[in-house]
Design an enzyme around this catalytic site. Structure first.
Site, PDB file in Angstrom:
ATOM      1  N   GLY A  71      17.475 -91.912  66.403  1.00  0.00           N
ATOM      2  CA  GLY A  71      18.829 -92.464  66.526  1.00  0.00           C
ATOM      3  C   GLY A  71      18.981 -93.625  67.472  1.00  0.00           C
ATOM      4  O   GLY A  71      19.976 -93.709  68.180  1.00  0.00           O
ATOM      5  N   THR A  72      18.008 -94.527  67.482  1.00  0.00           N
ATOM      6  CA  THR A  72      18.177 -95.730  68.292  1.00  0.00           C
ATOM      7  C   THR A  72      17.887 -96.965  67.462  1.00  0.00           C
ATOM      8  O   THR A  72      16.977 -96.963  66.624  1.00  0.00           O
ATOM      9  CB  THR A  72      17.337 -95.693  69.590  1.00  0.00           C
ATOM     10  OG1 THR A  72      17.413 -96.966  70.234  1.00  0.00           O
ATOM     11  CG2 THR A  72      15.893 -95.340  69.345  1.00  0.00           C
ATOM     12  N   HIS A  96      19.158 -95.065  80.849  1.00  0.00           N
ATOM     13  CA  HIS A  96      20.336 -95.906  81.075  1.00  0.00           C
ATOM     14  C   HIS A  96      21.364 -95.230  81.980  1.00  0.00           C
ATOM     15  O   HIS A  96      22.544 -95.578  81.960  1.00  0.00           O
ATOM     16  CB  HIS A  96      20.969 -96.319  79.747  1.00  0.00           C
ATOM     17  CG  HIS A  96      20.104 -97.273  78.966  1.00  0.00           C
ATOM     18  ND1 HIS A  96      20.262 -97.549  77.640  1.00  0.00           N
ATOM     19  CD2 HIS A  96      19.038 -98.031  79.372  1.00  0.00           C
ATOM     20  CE1 HIS A  96      19.340 -98.424  77.237  1.00  0.00           C
ATOM     21  NE2 HIS A  96      18.584 -98.715  78.266  1.00  0.00           N
ATOM     22  N   CYS A 140      35.331 -95.144  97.416  1.00  0.00           N
ATOM     23  CA  CYS A 140      34.222 -94.463  98.101  1.00  0.00           C
ATOM     24  C   CYS A 140      34.710 -93.906  99.438  1.00  0.00           C
ATOM     25  O   CYS A 140      35.316 -94.630 100.230  1.00  0.00           O
ATOM     26  CB  CYS A 140      33.094 -95.472  98.315  1.00  0.00           C
ATOM     27  SG  CYS A 140      31.748 -94.869  99.337  1.00  0.00           S
TER      28      CYS A 140
HETATM   29  N1  APR Z   1      21.224 -89.512  63.296  1.00  0.00           N
HETATM   30  C1  APR Z   1      20.254 -90.374  63.690  1.00  0.00           C
HETATM   31  N2  APR Z   1      20.454 -91.697  63.848  1.00  0.00           N
HETATM   32  C2  APR Z   1      21.678 -92.171  63.598  1.00  0.00           C
HETATM   33  C3  APR Z   1      22.743 -91.351  63.191  1.00  0.00           C
HETATM   34  C4  APR Z   1      22.479 -89.960  63.039  1.00  0.00           C
HETATM   35  N3  APR Z   1      23.426 -89.115  62.659  1.00  0.00           N
HETATM   36  N4  APR Z   1      23.845 -92.128  63.034  1.00  0.00           N
HETATM   37  C5  APR Z   1      23.488 -93.373  63.335  1.00  0.00           C
HETATM   38  N5  APR Z   1      22.179 -93.420  63.672  1.00  0.00           N
HETATM   39  C6  APR Z   1      21.382 -94.562  64.109  1.00  0.00           C
HETATM   40  C7  APR Z   1      21.830 -95.894  63.582  1.00  0.00           C
HETATM   41  O1  APR Z   1      21.247 -96.148  62.297  1.00  0.00           O
HETATM   42  C8  APR Z   1      21.306 -96.853  64.658  1.00  0.00           C
HETATM   43  O2  APR Z   1      19.991 -97.251  64.366  1.00  0.00           O
HETATM   44  O3  APR Z   1      21.527 -94.645  65.507  1.00  0.00           O
HETATM   45  C9  APR Z   1      21.290 -95.988  65.920  1.00  0.00           C
HETATM   46  C10 APR Z   1      22.343 -96.329  66.950  1.00  0.00           C
HETATM   47  O4  APR Z   1      22.075 -97.573  67.474  1.00  0.00           O
HETATM   48  P1  APR Z   1      22.867 -98.152  68.728  1.00  0.00           P
HETATM   49  O5  APR Z   1      24.342 -97.928  68.539  1.00  0.00           O
HETATM   50  O6  APR Z   1      22.375 -99.527  68.929  1.00  0.00           O
HETATM   51  O7  APR Z   1      22.456 -97.185  69.910  1.00  0.00           O
HETATM   52  P2  APR Z   1      21.196 -97.265  70.891  1.00  0.00           P
HETATM   53  O8  APR Z   1      19.969 -97.695  70.171  1.00  0.00           O
HETATM   54  O9  APR Z   1      21.163 -95.987  71.629  1.00  0.00           O
HETATM   55  O10 APR Z   1      21.639 -98.396  71.877  1.00  0.00           O
HETATM   56  C11 APR Z   1      20.784 -98.668  72.946  1.00  0.00           C
HETATM   57  O11 APR Z   1      22.376-100.110  73.986  1.00  0.00           O
HETATM   58  O12 APR Z   1      24.626-100.221  74.108  1.00  0.00           O
HETATM   59  C12 APR Z   1      23.490-100.035  74.837  1.00  0.00           C
HETATM   60  O13 APR Z   1      22.998 -98.841  76.793  1.00  0.00           O
HETATM   61  C13 APR Z   1      23.489 -98.689  75.497  1.00  0.00           C
HETATM   62  O14 APR Z   1      21.861 -96.944  75.449  1.00  0.00           O
HETATM   63  C14 APR Z   1      22.524 -97.909  74.665  1.00  0.00           C
HETATM   64  C15 APR Z   1      21.563 -98.978  74.183  1.00  0.00           C
END
Ligand code: APR
Length: 255
Positions: A195-196, A121, A155
């Site tokens: 963590g996603t 991203h 720019c």
């Molecule tokens: N360790 C591991 N996981 C964790 C922790 C932790 N300490 N704290 C929270 N989480 C988990 C949550 O349970 C959730 O599933 O991290 C995840 C975060 O999810 P999102 O906030 O949706 O983040 P992400 O999946 O990276 O989002 C994807 O969406 O907003 C856009 O471009 C942005 O890259 C991002 C993409």
């Protein structure tokens, strides 16, 4: 230690090629709020999924720039956590190739000493012109506190407005980076998804594409996600507790 699920340890110990896909949860314990967490302070009324868009940028670049300048300030004030450091330590182990693909736009993997294969991203600090697309040497201002609006830099080549080097909602991913990220996942012996939420595509398809090729997929996340069911193993733990525990069991040290 006894905290690492035995199957996870087996898979990790046997893997010569490890692939780690990280999301906002990876940096949560560094103090950076995840996208779907409640936002605090000045920005709590704003939805990131509305601010991080070409539409918001076209409507009010100063508002979007101010929001990113504040995010950049938070990232600069934050430190890599034990999870980031554990991945760097694992990457340094002899006989192992560990690829990191991150959805995060922060630089905490790099600051922990890890090499990142793909920022799928983009990167917060890789500024570029929104008109001619050239990379820009401009920088975010240092903010003592969040502000509501800030004029973005200009720019030096074409006079266009400089924007963050991130992929916004409704934009396509940098193709080369994304294909490299998919290929490496499919060639791995183990994919860890850390963590996603698995909600944002196409990044969320990477573990599935690897799984379809028979690569075992392990989810590390304290909460269930839409991807949990497709994972071969689910480890309900945070990034900064799970990854150091795993590295320790593998006999590795944190740099
Ligand atoms: N360790 C591991 N996981 C964790 C922790 C932790 N300490 N704290 C929270 N989480 C988990 C949550 O349970 C959730 O599933 O991290 C995840 C975060 O999810 P999102 O906030 O949706 O983040 P992400 O999946 O990276 O989002 C994807 O969406 O907003 C856009 O471009 C942005 O890259 C991002 C993409």
């Amino acid at each position: 230690v006894g905290r690492v699920p035995p199957r996870v340890l087996d898979l990790a110990a046997g893997a010569e090629r490890v692939y780690v896909l990280t999301g906002a949860g990876m940096s949560a314990e560094s103090g950076i709020p995840t996208f779907r967490d409640a936002q605090v302070g000045l920005w709590e009324r704003f939805d990131p999924t509305e601010l991080a868009t070409p539409h918001a940028w076209a409507a009010d670049p100063a508002q979007v720039w101010a929001w990113y300048a504040w995010r950049a300030t938070l990232v600069r004030r934050s430190l890599p956590n034990a999870g980031h450091r554990a991945l760097a330590g694992w990457q340094a182990r002899p006989g192992v190739r560990l690829d990191v693909a991150t959805q995060n736009v922060d630089d905490l993997h790099e600051r922990a000493g890890a090499e990142v294969l793909a920022h799928v991203h983009g990167s917060l600090f890789a500024l570029r012109c929104s008109v001619c697309d050239r990379p820009s040497d401009a920088a975010y201002p240092e903010l003592a506190e969040p502000v509501g609006r800030l004029d973005p830099p200009t720019c030096t080549a074409c006079g266009g407005t400089v924007r963050p080097g991130v992929v916004w909602f409704d934009e396509t991913l940098p193709e080369e980076d994304f294909l490299a990220a998919v290929d490496a996942a499919q060639e791995a012996d183990l994919v860890l998804v850390v963590g996603t939420s698995g909600l944002v595509h196409p990044a969320a398809t990477i573990p599935h594409l690897a799984g379809d090729r028979g690569v075992p997929v392990v989810e590390v996340n304290p909460a269930p996600t839409v991807a949990s069911e497709a994972a071969d193993e689910v480890w309900r733990a945070t990034a900064a507790t799970a990854l150091p525990a795993l590295l320790e069991e593998l006999g590795g040290g944190i740099p």
